[in-house]
Design an enzyme around this catalytic site. Structure first.
Site, mmCIF file in Angstrom:
data_model
loop_
_atom_site.group_PDB
_atom_site.id
_atom_site.type_symbol
_atom_site.label_atom_id
_atom_site.label_comp_id
_atom_site.label_asym_id
_atom_site.label_seq_id
_atom_site.Cartn_x
_atom_site.Cartn_y
_atom_site.Cartn_z
ATOM 1 N N ARG A 183 -22.515 -6.446 17.805
ATOM 2 C CA ARG A 183 -21.533 -5.553 18.439
ATOM 3 C C ARG A 183 -20.914 -6.286 19.625
ATOM 4 N NH1 ARG A 183 -23.362 -6.283 22.856
ATOM 5 N NH2 ARG A 183 -21.931 -4.731 23.647
ATOM 6 N N GLY A 184 -19.876 -5.641 20.210
ATOM 7 C CA GLY A 184 -19.095 -6.322 21.245
ATOM 8 C C GLY A 184 -17.847 -6.875 20.575
ATOM 9 N N ARG B 196 -15.452 -0.679 12.109
ATOM 10 C CA ARG B 196 -15.341 -0.007 13.412
ATOM 11 C C ARG B 196 -13.860 -0.007 13.835
ATOM 12 N NH1 ARG B 196 -19.651 -1.546 17.815
ATOM 13 N NH2 ARG B 196 -19.087 0.542 18.506
ATOM 14 N N GLN C 55 -26.770 -0.328 25.770
ATOM 15 C CA GLN C 55 -26.434 -1.759 25.741
ATOM 16 C C GLN C 55 -26.711 -2.427 27.091
ATOM 17 O OE1 GLN C 55 -24.490 0.675 24.590
ATOM 18 N NE2 GLN C 55 -23.235 0.022 22.871
ATOM 19 N N ASP D 187 -12.416 -3.399 24.780
ATOM 20 C CA ASP D 187 -12.330 -3.429 23.316
ATOM 21 C C ASP D 187 -10.888 -3.501 22.849
ATOM 22 O OD1 ASP D 187 -15.062 -2.048 23.925
ATOM 23 O OD2 ASP D 187 -15.144 -2.860 21.896
ATOM 24 N N ASN E 192 -12.828 0.817 26.640
ATOM 25 C CA ASN E 192 -14.108 0.124 26.747
ATOM 26 C C ASN E 192 -15.211 1.169 26.582
ATOM 27 O OD1 ASN E 192 -15.593 -2.371 27.200
ATOM 28 N ND2 ASN E 192 -16.229 -1.493 29.150
ATOM 29 N N LYS E 193 -16.438 0.711 26.627
ATOM 30 C CA LYS E 193 -17.593 1.581 26.410
ATOM 31 C C LYS E 193 -17.501 2.874 27.208
ATOM 32 C CE LYS E 193 -20.162 1.159 24.079
ATOM 33 N NZ LYS E 193 -19.977 1.819 22.766
HETATM 34 O O1 MRU Z 1 -20.045 -0.262 20.989
HETATM 35 P P1 MRU Z 1 -20.129 -1.672 21.483
HETATM 36 O O2 MRU Z 1 -21.486 -2.047 21.975
HETATM 37 O O3 MRU Z 1 -19.585 -2.658 20.464
HETATM 38 O O4 MRU Z 1 -19.156 -1.701 22.736
HETATM 39 C C1 MRU Z 1 -19.003 -2.895 23.450
HETATM 40 C C2 MRU Z 1 -18.137 -2.795 24.636
HETATM 41 O O5 MRU Z 1 -17.611 -1.754 24.968
HETATM 42 C C3 MRU Z 1 -17.871 -4.076 25.362
HETATM 43 O O6 MRU Z 1 -17.706 -3.861 26.730
HETATM 44 C C4 MRU Z 1 -16.584 -4.718 24.795
HETATM 45 O O7 MRU Z 1 -16.671 -4.813 23.406
HETATM 46 C C5 MRU Z 1 -16.330 -6.038 25.369
HETATM 47 S S1 MRU Z 1 -17.446 -7.268 24.796
HETATM 48 C C6 MRU Z 1 -17.059 -8.736 25.496
#
Ligand code: MRU
Length: 356
Positions: A56-57, A99, A205, A246, A256-257
């Site tokens: 993920r990320g 996703r 995370q 994201d 973002n998250k």
């Molecule tokens: O749901 P996730 O864990 O994939 O979400 C990740 C994030 O929100 C990160 O901050 C984002 O992808 C940037 S990663 C360099």
């Protein structure tokens, strides 16, 4: 300008690698209890790993998906180009439908697809070779982009305590991280005093991944519950906030998250600089405003459970995985081409105009 190489900044290996028809990833669902590298040998396995957040990320998802196409190309038994491309488009769709929010996924898949299409007249062997090469290039470029962001970011962040949310570290990219690179360069330079890590419910995370990878590299940190962030800011213990992204859109709004928006509003209230860090592959100039970003909703189970234990009765749940922070809360966007300052709409347009 680039003082450090990746191996001087982290002891971690790459999070995603590809070799001869197999994609290797660190299984992030097992961390921090277990560090396990798993091998993915079919497109379906790659798609499942993305969906279930074994990887993920945003940048890590993009590179893994590109390697999924490389895997298809190298293992395809198609005898004709027609059959090969039919399977290729199927693999592309399977990976695309994993996703919805991180634009790096679509960016990487489209980059490989467009190259394959441009070379449709070449021999099948040549097309396969180009696909594998392009996927590898996407991964290698991600590491270089992170290294550049790390150096740019360390120049503009104030010395002191930094707070971060979720994981935008090495695990979230091919290597080093976006936020991770900035923190690692700051740590090397002695300007990062303390890292505050939000635990980042529901999937943790921050607690599981950021706390693990930054402590692994010797960065001094304190883990806090998400709802402690406001108090820590009020106590004057946060000098800057940096988060990943994201998807950043043309006016500077970004997804973002979940929980990022809350931090941005708090940062404004407490006069704390608030940055996002992301490569150009995270910027989607086709969308005008953050309202247009598709936001993933994930399983209620993520909220009903914590660390595998049931923590709530059987009630209805709303579980958006991301939120959108309006650009007015951003101090700057740290990219691999330098820092973009307000007004974001004009300066992002200028940046893209200079490059493309
Ligand atoms: O749901 P996730 O864990 O994939 O979400 C990740 C994030 O929100 C990160 O901050 C984002 O992808 C940037 S990663 C360099």
């Amino acid at each position: 300008m680039l003082k450090y190489r990746p191996e001087e900044l982290t002891k971690l290996p790459r999070s995603v690698e590809y070799k001869a028809g197999t994609v290797y990833i660190i299984d992030q669902t097992k961390l921090p209890a277990e560090f396990k590298i798993i091998a993915l040998r079919t497109v379906e396995e790659v798609a499942e790993a993305i969906k279930t957040m074994k990887v993920r990320g945003a940048p890590a998802i993009g590179a893994t998906a590109a390697f999924g196409l490389a895997l298809y190309a190298e293992t395809s038994k198609a005898k004709t180009k027609e059959d090969f491309f039919a399977g290729f488009y199927k693999a592309y769709e399977t990976l695309k439908n994993t996703r919805p929010t991180a634009v790096n996924l679509f960016w990487a898949l489209n980059r490989v697809k467009e190259l394959a299409e441009e070379h449709r007249e070449d021999s099948l062997d040549e097309i396969k070779r180009l696909i594998v090469e392009e996927a590898q290039r996407i991964a290698d470029e991600d590491v270089e982009a992170n290294l550049r962001m790390g150096h740019y970011g360390a120049e503009v962040l104030p010395e002191g305590n930094v707070l971060t949310h979720c994981n935008a570290g090495s695990l979230a990219t091919v290597h080093l991280g976006t936020v991770g690179a900035v923190l690692r360069v700051m740590h090397k330079e002695g300007t990062l005093k303390l890292l505050w890590v939000d635990e980042t419910r529901p999937v943790l995370q921050g607690a599981r991944l950021s706390a693990w990878e930054y402590s692994y590299d010797g960065i001094p940190l304190k883990l806090i519950a998400d709802n402690a962030a406001a108090f820590v800011m009020q106590q004057g213990k946060v000098d800057a906030i940096i988060v990943g992204a994201d998807r950043i859109v043309a006016n500077g709004d970004f997804a973002n998250k979940i929980g990022t928006y809350m931090l941005a509003v708090l940062a404004r209230e407490h006069g704390i600089p608030f940055f996002t860090v992301a490569p150009l592959s995270t910027i989607d100039m086709s969308l005008k405003s953050g309202k247009d970003i598709p936001i993933e909703e994930r399983s209620p189970e993520e909220v009903l459970r914590c660390g595998g234990c049931r923590v709530a009765p059987d009630v209805d749940v709303y579980n958006p995985a991301f939120d959108v922070t309006p650009h007015k809360y951003l101090t700057g966007i740290i990219t691999d081409r330098g820092v973009v300052w307000p007004p974001f709409k004009r300066n992002l347009k200028k940046l893209f105009g200079e490059i493309y």
